[in-house]
Design a protein around this motif. Structure first.
Motif, short mmCIF file in Angstrom:
data_model
loop_
_atom_site.label_atom_id
_atom_site.label_comp_id
_atom_site.label_asym_id
_atom_site.label_seq_id
_atom_site.Cartn_x
_atom_site.Cartn_y
_atom_site.Cartn_z
N PHE A 368 0.86 -1.19 0.00
CA PHE A 368 0.00 0.00 0.00
C PHE A 368 0.89 1.24 0.00
N PRO A 369 0.58 2.26 -0.82
CA PRO A 369 1.43 3.47 -0.88
C PRO A 369 1.53 4.18 0.46
N ARG A 370 2.73 4.66 0.78
CA ARG A 370 2.97 5.33 2.06
C ARG A 370 2.42 6.77 2.03
N ARG A 371 1.67 7.10 3.09
CA ARG A 371 1.05 8.42 3.19
C ARG A 371 1.07 8.88 4.65
N SER A 372 0.59 10.09 4.87
CA SER A 372 0.52 10.62 6.22
C SER A 372 -0.52 9.85 7.03
N GLU A 373 -0.41 9.96 8.35
CA GLU A 373 -1.41 9.33 9.22
C GLU A 373 -2.80 9.85 8.89
N TYR A 374 -3.76 8.95 8.90
CA TYR A 374 -5.18 9.25 8.66
C TYR A 374 -5.43 9.84 7.27
N ALA A 375 -4.48 9.64 6.34
CA ALA A 375 -4.71 10.04 4.95
C ALA A 375 -4.82 8.81 4.06
N MET A 376 -4.92 7.66 4.69
CA MET A 376 -5.01 6.41 3.95
C MET A 376 -6.46 5.91 4.02
N ARG A 377 -7.19 6.18 2.99
CA ARG A 377 -8.62 5.87 2.96
C ARG A 377 -8.84 4.60 2.15
N LEU A 378 -9.55 3.64 2.78
CA LEU A 378 -9.82 2.35 2.14
C LEU A 378 -11.31 2.11 2.01
N PHE A 402 -5.16 15.48 -2.40
CA PHE A 402 -3.81 15.29 -1.90
C PHE A 402 -3.20 13.97 -2.38
N TYR A 403 -4.02 12.92 -2.34
CA TYR A 403 -3.52 11.60 -2.72
C TYR A 403 -4.56 10.93 -3.62
N PRO A 404 -4.36 10.97 -4.93
CA PRO A 404 -5.31 10.31 -5.84
C PRO A 404 -5.35 8.80 -5.57
N ALA A 405 -6.48 8.18 -5.85
CA ALA A 405 -6.64 6.74 -5.67
C ALA A 405 -5.68 6.01 -6.61
N THR A 406 -5.14 4.90 -6.14
CA THR A 406 -4.27 4.06 -6.95
C THR A 406 -5.01 2.78 -7.31
N ASP A 407 -4.32 1.87 -8.00
CA ASP A 407 -4.94 0.60 -8.37
C ASP A 407 -4.71 -0.48 -7.31
N PHE A 408 -4.29 -0.06 -6.10
CA PHE A 408 -4.07 -1.03 -5.04
C PHE A 408 -5.38 -1.74 -4.68
N GLN A 409 -5.36 -3.06 -4.70
CA GLN A 409 -6.52 -3.86 -4.32
C GLN A 409 -6.04 -5.22 -3.81
N LYS A 410 -6.62 -5.64 -2.71
CA LYS A 410 -6.33 -6.95 -2.15
C LYS A 410 -7.64 -7.70 -1.91
N GLU A 411 -7.60 -8.99 -2.14
CA GLU A 411 -8.78 -9.82 -1.90
C GLU A 411 -8.41 -10.98 -0.99
N LYS A 412 -9.37 -11.37 -0.17
CA LYS A 412 -9.18 -12.50 0.73
C LYS A 412 -10.45 -13.33 0.74
N ILE A 413 -10.32 -14.62 0.48
CA ILE A 413 -11.46 -15.52 0.54
C ILE A 413 -11.54 -16.11 1.95
N ILE A 414 -12.69 -15.94 2.58
CA ILE A 414 -12.91 -16.48 3.93
C ILE A 414 -13.90 -17.63 3.82
#
Length: 427
Positions: A368-378, A402-414
């Motif tokens: 996940f891209p590094r950002r300031s605290e509480y600037a990481m919105r998921l 400040f921080y445009p959305a990236t293509d970061f995506q994770k999936e987990k099958i439960i």
């Protein structure tokens, strides 16, 4: 009506009924169709260019004007089309039109719970789709059966009414059914939550009831009263019952004085025909304002696994359920926006009521891209593939300019265990 934005909507093949939460009285209030009558006939009609529903549509039948349509639920589920003259209407469109017209007194609805006699996945999807088209937030739309509405009604009554078991008798004009609400064994879920269920414990067809309506037949009424007394004795045998609730058109005439005395012997009894819609309204209130629900209603079709995340909600840190015990799997697809304080792997806890176990699953966040605290919105999304498979999806939403959305995506099958017919082991 301004306080009527939290709705409980009872619907069956014959009628609907609407209860709305009254903020001043701090409880649901039921919309009257006529004086002292809460039932709205499930019928829609049209006379020239004017649509009518309920009793007004029923009037069109009596004067043989325009056209009317009944059996809206059944026809909608069957995908029927209705023809009148040169016009053709989808049955689901007509049902949607009926629901919208019946709710016209509530221009803004924040949450709604539909309650139906028996719940199926197809019926849930049908009603949810109609509510979404009414611009109600999809996360605030729920569908439940009458038994769950009975539970949620009782949860907001004095606890002594369900200290032991609570009985519900439903009666139409030729059949009586008895249900019993009971607590499941203590200690489930670590003992922090109360779990209850509702069992159908008896039913009886009573041909004498048909003779009681529409004009009271005294001899048949006495016979029906006597049979009802025997039915009650069988239901209550060796049970400790705190309270009794009577509902259904079959209880409208006073044909059961001896049975009523028997019901009231050592317990409180209540009669009314708006229990289900009020229970649904209480459910809507709980869904809107309770972070963690307690007590929880369980049944064979409900989820017995819970998935939680460690979150701070309204300033309080908790293991927040993104998939809850007691939910229907096909009602559990949801989304949440969260802010990360710092980049850490996301830890999920999966707790099974049946197995009595807690296991941990991890979603790695190292890329996940590094950002300031509480600037990481998921965006965290739950998506059920079937009753035992839940996909958790985590996406980067960016943070404004400040921080445009990236293509970061994770999936987990439960993989969930389900109850596999072991629901009775929790009794």
């Amino acid at each position: 009506m301004m306080q009527g934005n939290i709705i409980g909507y009872e619907i069956n093949e014959k009628t609907c009924q609407i209860s709305f939460y009254n903020d001043q009285q701090l409880e649901p209030e039921t919309l009257e169709s006529e004086s002292d009558n809460y039932q709205i006939p499930l019928i829609i009609g049209k006379l020239r260019d004017t649509w009518a529903y309920g009793k007004e549509a029923k009037r069109l039948v009596s004067i043989s004007e325009g056209f009317t349509v009944t059996r809206l639920l059944e026809r909608s589920l069957d995908g029927e089309k209705v023809e009148f003259g040169e016009d053709t209407y989808e049955a689901v469109w007509l049902l949607s039109k009926f629901i919208q017209m019946s709710l016209q007194a509530f221009p803004k609805i924040d949450g709604i719970v539909f309650t139906v006699p028996e719940l199926t996945e197809e019926l849930a999807k049908l009603l949810r789709g109609i509510a979404v088209r009414m611009n109600i937030d999809k996360q605030h739309i729920f569908i439940q059966d009458y038994k769950e509405s009975f539970c949620n009604y009782l949860f907001y009554q004095p606890k002594e009414l369900w200290q032991y078991e609570a009985a519900l008798f439903c009666c139409d004009r030729n059949e009586i059914k008895a249900y019993m609400l009971r607590r499941l064994k203590p200690g489930l879920g670590g003992g922090k939550t109360t779990f209850v269920t509702v069992d159908e414990v008896a039913s009886a067809h009573m041909k004498e009831l048909a003779a009681v309506y529409p004009v009271l037949n005294e001899d048949k009424a006495r016979e029906a009263d006597s049979m009802f007394c025997k039915f009650i004795e069988g239901v209550f045998d060796k049970r400790i019952v705190s309270s009794v609730f009577l509902t259904g058109e079959g209880f409208e005439n006073n044909w059961y004085p001896n049975a009523l005395r028997l019901l009231c012997n050592g317990r409180r009894a209540f009669i009314g025909n708006n229990l289900y819609s009020k229970g649904a309204c209480f459910t809507s209130y709980r869904k809107m304002y309770m972070q963690v629900e307690d007590p929880v209603y369980l049944s064979d079709g409900k989820l017995t696994d819970q998935i939680t995340l460690n979150l701070r909600v309204n300033g309080q840190e908790m293991w927040y359920p993104i998939v809850s015990w007691g939910a229907q799997w096909y009602e559990s697809n949801n989304q949440w926006e969260v802010l990360l304080e710092k980049v850490e792997d996301i830890e999920l806890h999966i707790e099974s009521l049946v197995q009595g176990t807690v296991r941990t699953e991890v979603i790695p966040m190292d890329k996940f891209p590094r950002r300031s605290e509480y600037a990481m919105r998921l965006m965290i999304e739950t998506l059920f593939m079937d009753e035992k498979t839940c996909k958790i999806i985590v996406r980067d939403m960016g943070f404004g300019e400040f921080y445009p959305a990236t293509d970061f995506q994770k999936e987990k099958i439960i993989h969930l265990g389900g109850n596999d017919g072991k629901f009775s082991s929790m009794s």
